[in-house]
Design an enzyme around this catalytic site. Structure first.
Site, PDB file in Angstrom:
ATOM      1  N   GLU A 187      17.998 -40.245  27.050  1.00 51.41           N
ATOM      2  CA  GLU A 187      18.959 -39.000  27.088  1.00 51.41           C
ATOM      3  C   GLU A 187      19.320 -39.562  28.286  1.00 51.41           C
ATOM      4  O   GLU A 187      19.313 -38.746  29.190  1.00 51.41           O
ATOM      5  CB  GLU A 187      18.200 -38.519  26.717  1.00 51.41           C
ATOM      6  CG  GLU A 187      18.047 -37.714  25.147  1.00 51.41           C
ATOM      7  CD  GLU A 187      17.639 -36.184  24.263  1.00 51.41           C
ATOM      8  OE1 GLU A 187      18.025 -35.401  25.450  1.00 51.41           O
ATOM      9  OE2 GLU A 187      17.513 -36.164  23.944  1.00 51.41           O
TER      10      GLU A 187
ATOM     11  N   HIS B 176      11.669 -27.975  12.573  1.00 54.51           N
ATOM     12  CA  HIS B 176      10.769 -28.557  12.921  1.00 54.51           C
ATOM     13  C   HIS B 176      10.579 -29.159  14.624  1.00 54.51           C
ATOM     14  O   HIS B 176      10.068 -30.142  15.047  1.00 54.51           O
ATOM     15  CB  HIS B 176       9.551 -29.723  12.088  1.00 54.51           C
ATOM     16  CG  HIS B 176       9.644 -29.025  10.495  1.00 54.51           C
ATOM     17  ND1 HIS B 176       8.932 -29.786   9.789  1.00 54.51           N
ATOM     18  CD2 HIS B 176       9.426 -27.798  10.010  1.00 54.51           C
ATOM     19  CE1 HIS B 176       8.873 -29.227   8.749  1.00 54.51           C
ATOM     20  NE2 HIS B 176       8.458 -27.489   9.055  1.00 54.51           N
ATOM     21  N   GLU B 177      10.337 -28.138  15.166  1.00 55.54           N
ATOM     22  CA  GLU B 177      10.933 -28.764  16.658  1.00 55.54           C
ATOM     23  C   GLU B 177       8.590 -28.447  16.861  1.00 55.54           C
ATOM     24  O   GLU B 177       8.485 -27.489  16.224  1.00 55.54           O
ATOM     25  CB  GLU B 177      11.554 -28.012  17.286  1.00 55.54           C
ATOM     26  CG  GLU B 177      11.173 -27.822  19.354  1.00 55.54           C
ATOM     27  CD  GLU B 177      11.540 -29.341  20.162  1.00 55.54           C
ATOM     28  OE1 GLU B 177      12.731 -29.501  19.230  1.00 55.54           O
ATOM     29  OE2 GLU B 177      10.112 -30.054  19.933  1.00 55.54           O
TER      30      GLU B 177
ATOM     31  N   HIS C 104      15.095 -35.842  16.268  1.00 53.36           N
ATOM     32  CA  HIS C 104      15.807 -35.700  17.689  1.00 53.36           C
ATOM     33  C   HIS C 104      14.524 -36.522  18.129  1.00 53.36           C
ATOM     34  O   HIS C 104      13.674 -35.739  17.933  1.00 53.36           O
ATOM     35  CB  HIS C 104      16.249 -34.216  17.793  1.00 53.36           C
ATOM     36  CG  HIS C 104      18.028 -34.026  17.487  1.00 53.36           C
ATOM     37  ND1 HIS C 104      18.573 -33.949  17.977  1.00 53.36           N
ATOM     38  CD2 HIS C 104      17.536 -34.584  16.238  1.00 53.36           C
ATOM     39  CE1 HIS C 104      19.414 -33.842  17.826  1.00 53.36           C
ATOM     40  NE2 HIS C 104      18.917 -34.234  16.390  1.00 53.36           N
ATOM     41  N   GLU C 105      15.185 -36.256  19.985  1.00 54.46           N
ATOM     42  CA  GLU C 105      13.870 -37.277  20.656  1.00 54.46           C
ATOM     43  C   GLU C 105      12.891 -38.245  19.828  1.00 54.46           C
ATOM     44  O   GLU C 105      11.647 -38.200  19.582  1.00 54.46           O
ATOM     45  CB  GLU C 105      13.148 -36.299  21.328  1.00 54.46           C
ATOM     46  CG  GLU C 105      13.583 -35.092  21.840  1.00 54.46           C
ATOM     47  CD  GLU C 105      14.673 -33.903  21.530  1.00 54.46           C
ATOM     48  OE1 GLU C 105      14.106 -33.905  20.401  1.00 54.46           O
ATOM     49  OE2 GLU C 105      15.867 -34.489  21.867  1.00 54.46           O
TER      50      GLU C 105
ATOM     51  N   GLU D 200      19.026 -38.836  16.815  1.00 48.91           N
ATOM     52  CA  GLU D 200      19.120 -37.842  17.801  1.00 48.91           C
ATOM     53  C   GLU D 200      18.934 -40.149  18.817  1.00 48.91           C
ATOM     54  O   GLU D 200      19.688 -40.869  18.209  1.00 48.91           O
ATOM     55  CB  GLU D 200      18.844 -37.565  18.759  1.00 48.91           C
ATOM     56  CG  GLU D 200      19.437 -37.058  19.326  1.00 48.91           C
ATOM     57  CD  GLU D 200      19.166 -35.788  20.856  1.00 48.91           C
ATOM     58  OE1 GLU D 200      17.876 -36.343  20.618  1.00 48.91           O
ATOM     59  OE2 GLU D 200      19.875 -34.096  21.139  1.00 48.91           O
TER      60      GLU D 200
ATOM     61  N   GLU E  41      25.059 -32.261  23.089  1.00 52.04           N
ATOM     62  CA  GLU E  41      24.480 -31.273  23.455  1.00 52.04           C
ATOM     63  C   GLU E  41      24.542 -31.029  25.426  1.00 52.04           C
ATOM     64  O   GLU E  41      24.453 -30.003  26.220  1.00 52.04           O
ATOM     65  CB  GLU E  41      23.506 -31.182  23.510  1.00 52.04           C
ATOM     66  CG  GLU E  41      21.886 -31.948  23.845  1.00 52.04           C
ATOM     67  CD  GLU E  41      20.571 -31.676  23.023  1.00 52.04           C
ATOM     68  OE1 GLU E  41      20.474 -30.987  22.344  1.00 52.04           O
ATOM     69  OE2 GLU E  41      19.827 -32.460  23.434  1.00 52.04           O
TER      70      GLU E  41
HETATM   71  C1  NOJ Z   1      17.062 -30.798  21.590  1.00 57.59           C
HETATM   72  C2  NOJ Z   1      17.670 -31.232  20.930  1.00 57.59           C
HETATM   73  O1  NOJ Z   1      18.011 -32.095  20.785  1.00 57.59           O
HETATM   74  C3  NOJ Z   1      18.232 -30.110  19.962  1.00 57.59           C
HETATM   75  O2  NOJ Z   1      19.833 -30.188  18.931  1.00 57.59           O
HETATM   76  C4  NOJ Z   1      17.559 -29.075  19.545  1.00 57.59           C
HETATM   77  O3  NOJ Z   1      18.521 -27.811  19.202  1.00 57.59           O
HETATM   78  C5  NOJ Z   1      16.357 -28.581  20.469  1.00 57.59           C
HETATM   79  N1  NOJ Z   1      16.055 -29.727  21.421  1.00 57.59           N
HETATM   80  C6  NOJ Z   1      16.000 -27.239  20.432  1.00 57.59           C
HETATM   81  O4  NOJ Z   1      15.217 -28.307  19.053  1.00 57.59           O
HETATM   82 CA    CA Z   2      17.486 -34.133  22.588  1.00 60.11          CA
END
Ligand code: NOJ
Ligand code: CA
Length: 677
Positions: A173, A376-377, A460-461, A479, A485
């Site tokens: 990023e 799913h974070e 993401h990540e 991502e 963001e």
């Molecule tokens: C970073 C992600 O890029 C974003 O889209 C997400 O909302 C947050 N992390 C929380 O999971």
């Molecule tokens: Ca991100």
């Protein structure tokens, strides 16, 4: 020179074998595999008779075995040719031609102590090359504990490079650097290069499976060498028995369009292993998201909690009214309270917060013909996630959730995993990289477990895309770059050149969940976004994804009915895609044909420099007329002032042979729908 001298002195060490060449189908590219006078395997790439990649060494070091570098001879060389066309279930284009010539050279060690073999398989296409190493089962080295891969990329001319740092804390990023080739330090791939003679190159890899991601480290001058992402085990890659590395790829093109339209990495991946994936429908979505990113709402419990049952139903209503298939809901589950960044120890993937009823919302959505997009974070904690993975996927499957966004928010090197030395149930924690072998394994495990339940995945990540969507087409987007963001987190945090740079760098690797469509153009605490309103529409054409968000609050989307109408109609799946105007880092305009109709869409993004572009409609069908609806920067539009909201509309009738001149504002863009009459 010195190398030649040493070689002459040591000429007796190895018998130089004849170089082996392989030529692209169109005859322009010739790649060579050979050993030098020290018995070091190398490759070289020529195009139109001139060197593009000078002699570049191949080899490996190991933590527990002798280096594979010198004292090789060519033992065997096998050639093959290939030409077929395969169909993508979804994508930037429906049909992809795979036409290449292949050379597989087996190098054999000639040491008294070691006779290991190393096969290098090289495929040469009209648009570049790919090669990989193949290790046979070997009694000499039953397990390969790879300390480093010694693959070099010696660029044969001066030029400009666009790159982000590899091995730094913020994963992928970063804003892109634009430097001379000699200004690169350690870069992630894809790395884009424009040689001074105009040739465009992209260095990347294909089919990154059970291996560490490759960074490029500049050794000296224009010579780069592979640098693998580290591992907690010491050896960066551990593989048992016979195995293949990912393909090391170099796209080679006359111009930016050739670079962008190449399918090199997809062609180097295995065909679809999942069979019918028609359960995945390319579509657009909205979500309970921008409010958390801006700080108006929270993922955590409390007065600002974003994911309430009531709000979710309102978003479902808006989706149903406006034809959005999906509604992303983040922060509905336990684990976000306190520090969720790079921790992830508290996540429950199945327990809802008290003010959110997942079953009720899912049922409500079903009744309206809308799908919830799951979330799913992990906070980078794959140990906690993997322990709950089956239950978490089962829950979503039962509720009809068929796309899940995953997340790995942790500093690079901060993926929390099991201690590999401790057997199941795993205890203790070790730390891994986002693109190390362990995390590469993890992503595939999630994608495969999701495929068993007909669920698509959007990490993401993530680890970077290397074309694995061909083999696992439920891996629909990622991502893996600075997305929209960042625009919420500081005034012009993604500068206007970021999007037209992504097109020629990150986007060469595959679809990105960039989250366009912030029509209000406002981030946290009122900070403006470095974009005109028309550019927010142009992003749907410039940054491809089969799932495209309209990222803004629903109230803000509703305030812009004409723009919302475009977003509702723009497809997320294409029969064809062409870059019709552009330059790396400056601007990019695409023409894309809808996969489900005869309509075309044209649009793209500009950097900070105002420019006038003339587009021609050569791509349209002969003898047909099209009703064009155009969204373009207004006469005063610029990202620098409140005039960023200045947008103009136009309707025209166009046909093949017509031309259209359009002004792109600083930080601007445009979009056009061409409906066949
Ligand atoms: C970073 C992600 O890029 C974003 O889209 C997400 O909302 C947050 N992390 C929380 O999971
Ligand atoms: Ca991100």
């Amino acid at each position: 020179m010195i190398r030649g001298l040493v070689a002459a002195l040591l000429a007796t060490v190895a018998t130089p074998a004849l170089a082996e060449d392989v030529t692209s189908p169109d005859g322009r590219i010739v790649a060579t595999l050979d050993v030098d006078n020290d018995g070091v395997p190398y490759y070289r790439v020529m195009r139109d008779g001139a060197e593009v990649i000078a002699e570049s060494d191949l080899g490996f070091t190991f933590t527990d075995a002798e280096t594979m570098r010198r004292n090789f001879v060519i033992e065997n060389a096998v050639t093959a040719t290939h030409d077929d066309t395969w169909e993508q279930p979804w994508g930037e284009r429906r049909f992809v031609r795979d036409r290449h010539n292949e050379l597989a050279v087996t190098f054999r060690e000639t040491r008294d102590t070691s006779k290991r073999a190393l096969t290098v398989r090289m495929r040469v296409f009209d648009d570049g090359i790919g090669f990989r190493y193949e290790f046979a089962e070997s009694a000499d080295m039953p397990v390969a504990n790879i300390a480093e891969e010694l693959t070099e990329f010696a660029i044969a001319g001066d030029g400009t490079a666009w790159w982000i740092p590899g091995g730094d804390w913020n994963r992928y990023e970063y804003l892109y650097n634009e430097t001379p080739i000699t200004g690169v330090s350690i870069a992630h791939t894809p790395m884009t290069v424009r040689l001074d003679n105009g040739t465009h190159l992209s260095f990347h890899e294909a089919a990154l499976v059970d291996y560490s991601g490759m960074w490029l480290r500049r050794m000296d001058g224009r010579r780069f060498r592979a640098m693998l992402a580290p591992s907690s085990r010491g050896a960066k890659v551990v593989r048992e028995g016979a195995f293949e590395t990912p393909w090391r790829t170099i796209r080679i093109a006359d111009g930016p369009d050739g670079l962008v339209e190449s399918n090199l990495e997809l062609n180097l991946n295995e065909p679809n292993k999942l069979g019918d994936v028609s359960y995945f429908e390319p579509a657009k979505y909205i979500g309970i998201w921008w409010g958390m990113i801006r700080g108006d709402w929270s993922w955590a419990q409390g007065p600002k909690h974003g994911a309430t049952t009531e709000r979710a139903k309102e978003y479902v209503d808006f989706a149903a009214e406006n034809g959005f298939r999906g509604v992303l809901i983040e922060g509905w589950n336990y684990g976000w309270d306190g520090n969720w960044f790079g921790n992830g120890r508290d996540y429950s993937y199945t327990r809802s917060y008290p003010d959110f009823d997942l079953e009720e919302v899912a049922e409500y959505a079903r009744g309206k013909g809308v799908r919830i997009i799951g979330h799913h974070e992990t906070g980078g904690n794959i140990q906690v996630y993997e322990a709950q993975l089956e239950d978490a996927l089962d829950l979503y499957q039962r509720l009809g959730v068929d796309v899940i966004k995953t997340g790995y928010v942790a500093d690079a090197g901060g993926i929390i995993s099991c201690n590999a030395d401790i057997a199941d149930p795993c205890e203790g924690e070790v730390y891994e990289w986002h693109d190390g072998q362990r995390q590469v394994q993890h992503h595939l495990k999630v994608v495969q477990a999701a495929a068993e339940r007909q669920i698509a995945i959007n990490p993401h990540e993530p680890v970077k895309d290397t074309g694995l969507r061909r083999t696992y087409p439920n891996w629909v987007a990622r991502e893996g770059a600075r997305g929209q963001e960042y625009n919420a987190w500081g005034r012009f945090a993604n500068g206007p050149e970021h999007d037209p740079t992504l097109v020629y760098t990150r986007m060469l690797s595959g679809p990105m969940d960039y989250t366009p469509g912030v029509l209000g153009l406002v981030g946290a605490e009122g900070v403006p976004i470095a974009s005109t309103k028309a550019k927010q529409l142009g992003l749907y054409l410039a940054i491809y994804s089969p799932i495209q968000m309209a990222a803004d609050f629903k109230e803000s989307l509703a305030e812009h009915p004409r723009e919302l109408d475009f977003i509702r109609q723009v497809p997320a799946d294409w029969a064809e895609s062409h870059l019709i105007a552009g330059a790396v880092g400056d601007y990019a305009i695409f023409a894309r044909k809808d996969r489900n109709s005869e309509d075309w869409y044209v649009g793209g993004v500009n950097d900070a420099t105002e420019r006038t572009v003339t587009l021609d409609f050569d791509f349209l069908e002969d003898g047909q007329t099209y009703a064009a609806t155009i969204y373009k920067d207004g006469p005063e539009a610029t990202y620098l002032t409140d005039k960023r909201h200045d947008i103009a509309y136009e309707t025209l009738s166009v046909a093949k042979g017509d031309r259209y001149t359009v002004r792109l504002a600083p930080g601007g863009g445009m979009a056009m729908q061409l409906k066949r009459r």
